[in-house]
Design an enzyme around this catalytic site. Sequence first.
Site, PDB file in Angstrom:
ATOM      1  N   HIS A  58     -12.994  52.112  52.309  1.00 45.04           N
ATOM      2  CA  HIS A  58     -13.284  50.376  52.674  1.00 45.04           C
ATOM      3  C   HIS A  58     -12.257  49.717  53.002  1.00 45.04           C
ATOM      4  CE1 HIS A  58     -14.592  46.642  52.164  1.00 45.04           C
ATOM      5  NE2 HIS A  58     -13.885  46.670  51.787  1.00 45.04           N
ATOM      6  N   GLU A  59     -11.268  50.322  51.652  1.00 45.43           N
ATOM      7  CA  GLU A  59      -9.418  49.326  51.699  1.00 45.43           C
ATOM      8  C   GLU A  59      -8.577  49.917  52.679  1.00 45.43           C
ATOM      9  OE1 GLU A  59      -8.870  46.545  50.045  1.00 45.43           O
ATOM     10  OE2 GLU A  59     -10.989  47.421  49.053  1.00 45.43           O
TER      11      GLU A  59
ATOM     12  N   HIS B 274      -9.056  48.332  56.144  1.00 47.30           N
ATOM     13  CA  HIS B 274      -8.225  47.159  55.562  1.00 47.30           C
ATOM     14  C   HIS B 274      -6.941  47.379  56.314  1.00 47.30           C
ATOM     15  CE1 HIS B 274     -11.102  44.061  54.492  1.00 47.30           C
ATOM     16  NE2 HIS B 274     -11.105  44.150  53.019  1.00 47.30           N
TER      17      HIS B 274
ATOM     18  N   HIS C 240      -6.428  48.234  60.284  1.00 49.48           N
ATOM     19  CA  HIS C 240      -6.584  46.320  60.212  1.00 49.48           C
ATOM     20  C   HIS C 240      -5.063  45.672  60.718  1.00 49.48           C
ATOM     21  CE1 HIS C 240      -9.113  42.456  61.098  1.00 49.48           C
ATOM     22  NE2 HIS C 240      -8.423  43.158  61.733  1.00 49.48           N
TER      23      HIS C 240
HETATM   24 ZN   LIG Z   1     -12.999  44.346  51.506  1.00 53.53          ZN
END
Ligand SMILES: [Zn+2]
Length: 676
Positions: free
Chosen positions: A467-468, A471, A474
């Site tokens: 998940h991290e 990010h 991104h």
């Molecule tokens: Zn998040």
Amino acid sequence: MNPLLEKFNTPFETAPFQLIKNEHFLPAVKKAIELAKEEITAIKSIALPDFENTIVALDRSGEKLNSISAIFFNLNSAETNVHIQTLAREISPLLTAHSNDILLDEALFSRIQQVYEQKSQLQLTEEQKTLLEKTYKAFVRNGARLDEKQKARLREIDKELSQLGLKFGENVLAETNKYELVIDNEDDLSGLPEAIKEAAAQTAEEKGKPGQWVFTLAFPSYLPFMTYAENRALRKELFTAYNTKASKGDALDNRAHIKNMLALKNERAKLLGYPRFADFVLEERMAKNAPAVMEFLHNLLDKAKPKAEKELEELTAFAKDLDGLEQLEKWDFAYYSEKLKKKKYEVDDELLRPYFKLENVIDGVFTTAEKLFGIRFIENKDIPKYHPDVTAYEVVDLEGKHLAVFYADFFPREGKRNGAWMTSYRGQKVMDGKDHRPHVSIVCNFTKPTKSKPSLLTFNEVTTLFHEFGHALHGMLANGNYESLSGTSVYWDFVELPSQIFENWCYEKDCLDLFAKHYETGAGIPVDLIQKIKNAANFQQGYQTVRQISFGLLDMAYHGTDPEKITDIHSFERKVMQNTQLLPEVKDTLMSTSFSHIFQGGYAAGYYSYKWAEVLDADAFELFLERGIFDKVTADSFKENVLSAGGKEHPSILYKRFRGREPRPEALLKRAGLLN
Ligand SMILES: [Zn+2]
């Protein structure tokens, strides 16, 4: 000499952690604010404002201040101490005042407005149009177009709202801390795991009750008790305490604060020309408006509710079978759910951990990123770090071209706050033809290695890392011209797409085969274990979905209703949530008075975005499932249209460009087992 104010003489101009001392921060922030103010003055001194000399110049301004603030606040989260915390209380108000000085600067706004009014003649790119719109809106939404009297009122409202929000949070905290469930008979602990009992004994010790056990309303104490304690009467007692916080008619009651906040938010929205507060918020969201959010929530509710009802039937029968329970109550839910889950899936953390050695998982994340997006991670020991646990990497493309700096900081320690997050030290932008590449970091609190065992992660920790890392991609793959539109600077209900979609790879055999190997034997994770993980992930998805939707609906109701019509918080909450309550109502309980997300945090008219992002990630990942989870064409398109695009254009446009159509909820419903 203050190293924060010098040019960073380090690899890739990374933060010179080895030179920075706490006493450097305050003078550096003050000096950098001065520099930023000079830049604003320069913008205002130009005779003819245009897009470059005003809008772009504003985006470029404050570079040093941004860099110093990023270093300071990242350290305050990841490696803090009393000194830094004290400094934060001094530095934060300086930064707020500075940003207000900019947003309230009339001469500056009038220039922005002049450029904005010529926008149709300016022949701007889509990205430039977005920057102009965003800049103009930031001022307008802060009251730039109001007259003096209205502006003064807006300031007053903002001040009152921030005080009420703080008060709301303080009351919830005081109620949480005030309550204790004291147990002196060990039989009443029956069912609880040893570690939980130990923690409760320690809490008792700390509270001056040695030899007893104390449970509190803090979540790490509350949740295990509700999940494991066999004593039903005590579960009821704790549940009731938890769900009546700040609603008892005493000095800690939040009901009046809620009403005051709603009235003020409504007045603020009206001052700025919006019918309701929700309209003000949603203008800058992918969802666009309140009817769209309501339709979204109701549509999901229709699909999830029948499934939730079935799940409850199953749980009720299970509880009856097990303990002869006639009526399942709210304080029974977690307890029987845990037992049912164990029975159905026979999968637990300890079974999975051996397959998830941290080093292997990191390798898996990097390999997945390489296969999808053609990027490589090379450890660089010359990049300064703020703690020996941190690893710094240079990120390059397949030709070796520099893309980003990536820091990974995985283990808990004193001075690091809880949870996991991605952050950045430097954003990406193109200035004077030069691409300034970003410096990105992820910070987690994973299981530490011990003398005899390496760091073995739970599956939950594995998905957290993915998940991290989503990010971080991104941020690292950002490819824009302007920092305020670059990387994760996107609308709130769009920002979780890259992170959540990346979690999907953890459930796929082809991805797990890359890294999920037993740390002792090297054997790959068995297929049936993967299937069990998937099944367990869908456990009670109907019920959980209905629950999330009920909070989303309550949030929208509060921020979309004329506050004068909300006379009694209790009956308002009951009425709004009526259609989503599947277990018998418990008299006098209330969730609004401790709904900190919307009354203290920034989720007002935004709670729906949790589910919104899930719809996006499932819908987007479906394309990978159709074409192959490592399909290059799909990955290229996701990179170009989402990961690299940042906030260049409206997220609906970006998403559609990737997916070829608007997002649909079917993929989420399918993934969560909510179809048919
Ligand atoms: Zn998040």
